[in-house]
Scaffold this motif. Structure first.
Motif, PDB file in Angstrom:
ATOM      1  N   SER A 115      -9.719   4.177  -0.350  1.00 32.41           N
ATOM      2  CA  SER A 115      -8.461   4.820  -0.739  1.00 32.41           C
ATOM      3  C   SER A 115      -7.491   4.878   0.437  1.00 32.41           C
ATOM      4  N   GLN A 116      -8.005   5.174   1.636  1.00 31.57           N
ATOM      5  CA  GLN A 116      -7.149   5.209   2.821  1.00 31.57           C
ATOM      6  C   GLN A 116      -6.567   3.835   3.129  1.00 31.57           C
ATOM      7  N   ILE A 117      -7.360   2.799   2.900  1.00 32.18           N
ATOM      8  CA  ILE A 117      -6.866   1.430   3.098  1.00 32.18           C
ATOM      9  C   ILE A 117      -5.706   1.153   2.148  1.00 32.18           C
ATOM     10  N   PHE A 118      -5.853   1.550   0.893  1.00 36.43           N
ATOM     11  CA  PHE A 118      -4.788   1.301  -0.083  1.00 36.43           C
ATOM     12  C   PHE A 118      -3.515   2.065   0.271  1.00 36.43           C
ATOM     13  N   PHE A 119      -3.646   3.277   0.774  1.00 32.61           N
ATOM     14  CA  PHE A 119      -2.454   4.040   1.152  1.00 32.61           C
ATOM     15  C   PHE A 119      -1.740   3.361   2.333  1.00 32.61           C
ATOM     16  N   LYS A 120      -2.504   2.776   3.242  1.00 31.26           N
ATOM     17  CA  LYS A 120      -1.870   2.063   4.352  1.00 31.26           C
ATOM     18  C   LYS A 120      -1.184   0.796   3.843  1.00 31.26           C
ATOM     19  N   ILE A 121      -1.812   0.103   2.917  1.00 27.74           N
ATOM     20  CA  ILE A 121      -1.190  -1.081   2.314  1.00 27.74           C
ATOM     21  C   ILE A 121       0.128  -0.700   1.644  1.00 27.74           C
ATOM     22  N   LEU A 122       0.121   0.421   0.931  1.00 29.81           N
ATOM     23  CA  LEU A 122       1.352   0.869   0.277  1.00 29.81           C
ATOM     24  C   LEU A 122       2.461   1.121   1.290  1.00 29.81           C
ATOM     25  N   ASP A 123       2.123   1.678   2.439  1.00 33.07           N
ATOM     26  CA  ASP A 123       3.131   1.936   3.475  1.00 33.07           C
ATOM     27  C   ASP A 123       3.758   0.635   3.986  1.00 33.07           C
ATOM     28  N   ASP A 124       3.022  -0.470   3.908  1.00 35.31           N
ATOM     29  CA  ASP A 124       3.513  -1.759   4.411  1.00 35.31           C
ATOM     30  C   ASP A 124       3.735  -2.758   3.275  1.00 35.31           C
ATOM     31  N   ARG A 125       3.992  -2.242   2.083  1.00 32.01           N
ATOM     32  CA  ARG A 125       4.030  -3.083   0.877  1.00 32.01           C
ATOM     33  C   ARG A 125       5.074  -4.195   0.915  1.00 32.01           C
ATOM     34  N   GLU A 126       6.170  -3.997   1.655  1.00 28.64           N
ATOM     35  CA  GLU A 126       7.196  -5.031   1.693  1.00 28.64           C
ATOM     36  C   GLU A 126       6.722  -6.265   2.450  1.00 28.64           C
TER      37      GLU A 126
END
Length: 268
Positions: free
Chosen positions: A115-126
Motif C-alpha cells: 500500500s505504501q508503494i502505491f501511495f508513492k506511485i500516486l505521488d509521482d503519477r505524472e
C-alpha cells in the motif's frame, strides 16, 4: 550462494519461471522515440524477473533492492545488472535522481508495504504511465474492484482516479519459496487520460479516507468528523444530496469528486 528469505522484509521469492515470464510479458512492449523505456524493478530478490527484463531490448532497466544479501547475489548472478542496481529503500528513494523523466515500474512487491508503494506511485503519477506488479490477491481484488463491493476501498478510489486497473492472473502459494499463506495476483495499472480532478486533491483524499474509515455508516454520518454538522444540515439542498444516504463503497471516483466540491465550503 543462497539468499535467505527474511520475514522482516516480507520476502517470498518467486521460483516459478513460467509465472516470471508471464509477469514480464505483461509489461507493454514499447517502440518509437517517444516511448518510455526507463523501467524500475522494485525488490528483485533473487532475480527471477530480472533475468527476463534484462533480455528485453525495449527496456532500460534499473532495480532497487534493500536486502544486502540479495544485492551481492544479483551482482554475481547477473553481470548485466552492474551499474543498474541500487541498494536502497524504494520508499525513501528520490526517483528524480534515478530517472529524470518518465519511467515504468514492475516487481513482486513486498506484501507488507504494498500500500505504501502505491501511495508513492500516486505521488509521482505524472511520470509513471504503467505499473505491473504481483501483490497479495486480496489487495489486488480490492484495487481492481468496482463500486458496490465490500472489498472496494480507499486504494480502489485513489488509484482508479488516475489509472485503469487490469487484474491479470492469480498465482498460488506453491510458486514461491517460502510459500506465503495467501494467494497472490498480478495486476497492471495504466495511466488514464485524467489531467486533474476538478476539485482540491488534498481534500479529495481526506474525503475518501474519512468516508471509508467508517464505511458502515452512511456518508451523512461518516463525514461529520471532517465537516461537522454544517454540511450535514445543508446537504439536503445540495447537488450531492442523493449520495448522502449511501455508504462509501457505493460511490465511484466522479461521485467523490462531486462530494469534495460540495464539501469544500463547509470545511472547518
Amino acid at each position: 550462494m543462497e539468499v535467505r528469505a527474511k520475514k522482516a522484509l516480507g520476502q517470498h521469492f518467486l521460483t516459478d519461471q513460467g509465472i516470471a515470464g508471464r509477469i514480464v510479458s505483461a509489461l507493454s512492449a514499447v517502440s518509437g522515440p517517444d516511448s518510455v523505456r526507463d523501467t524500475l524493478e522494485i525488490g528483485p530478490g533473487t532475480g527471477v524477473l530480472t533475468q527476463y527484463l534484462l533480455e528485453r531490448a525495449d527496456i532500460d532497466l534499473k532495480a532497487v533492492e534493500l536486502d544486502g544479501e540479495s544485492v551481492v547475489y544479483l551482482l554475481s548472478r547477473f553481470p548485466g545488472i552492474q551499474g543498474r542496481l541500487l541498494q536502497a529503500d524504494y520508499l525513501r528513494l528520490d526517483m528524480h535522481r534515478v530517472f529524470p523523466g518518465k519511467y515504468r515500474i514492475i516487481g513482486n512487491f513486498p506484501y507488507n508495504i504494498s500500500s505504501q508503494i502505491f501511495f508513492k506511485i500516486l505521488d509521482d503519477r505524472e511520470r509513471v504511465p504503467e505499473v505491473v506488479c504481483m501483490i497479495q490477491k486480496e489487495v489486488a481484488e480490492r484495487i481492481a474492484e468496482k463500486p458496490g463491493s465490500k472489498t472496494y476501498g480507499i486504494l480502489s478510489v485513489l488509484l482508479q482516479a488516475w489509472y485503469d486497473i487490469e487484474y491479470c492472473f492469480t498465482v498460488g502459494p506453491g510458486a514461491f519459496a517460502p510459500p506465503p499463506k495467501v494467494h497472490s495476483a498480478v495486476i497492471r495499472l495504466t495511466r488514464n487520460g485524467r489531467t486533474g480532478l476538478g476539485c482540491d486533491e488534498k481534500l479529495f483524499k481526506q474525503v475518501v479516507k474519512t468516508a471509508f474509515n467508517q464505511r458502515r455508516k452512511t456518508l451523512r454520518n461518516a463525514l461529520k468528523p471532517l465537516t461537522g454538522s454544517s454540511f450535514a444540515d445543508a446537504c439536503d439542498s445540495s447537488p450531492v444530496a442523493a449520495l448522502m444516504d449511501l455508504r462509501a463503497e457505493r460511490l465511484g471516483v466522479e461521485d467523490f469528486v462531486a462530494l469534495t466540491c460540495a464539501i469544500a465550503p463547509h470545511i472547518r
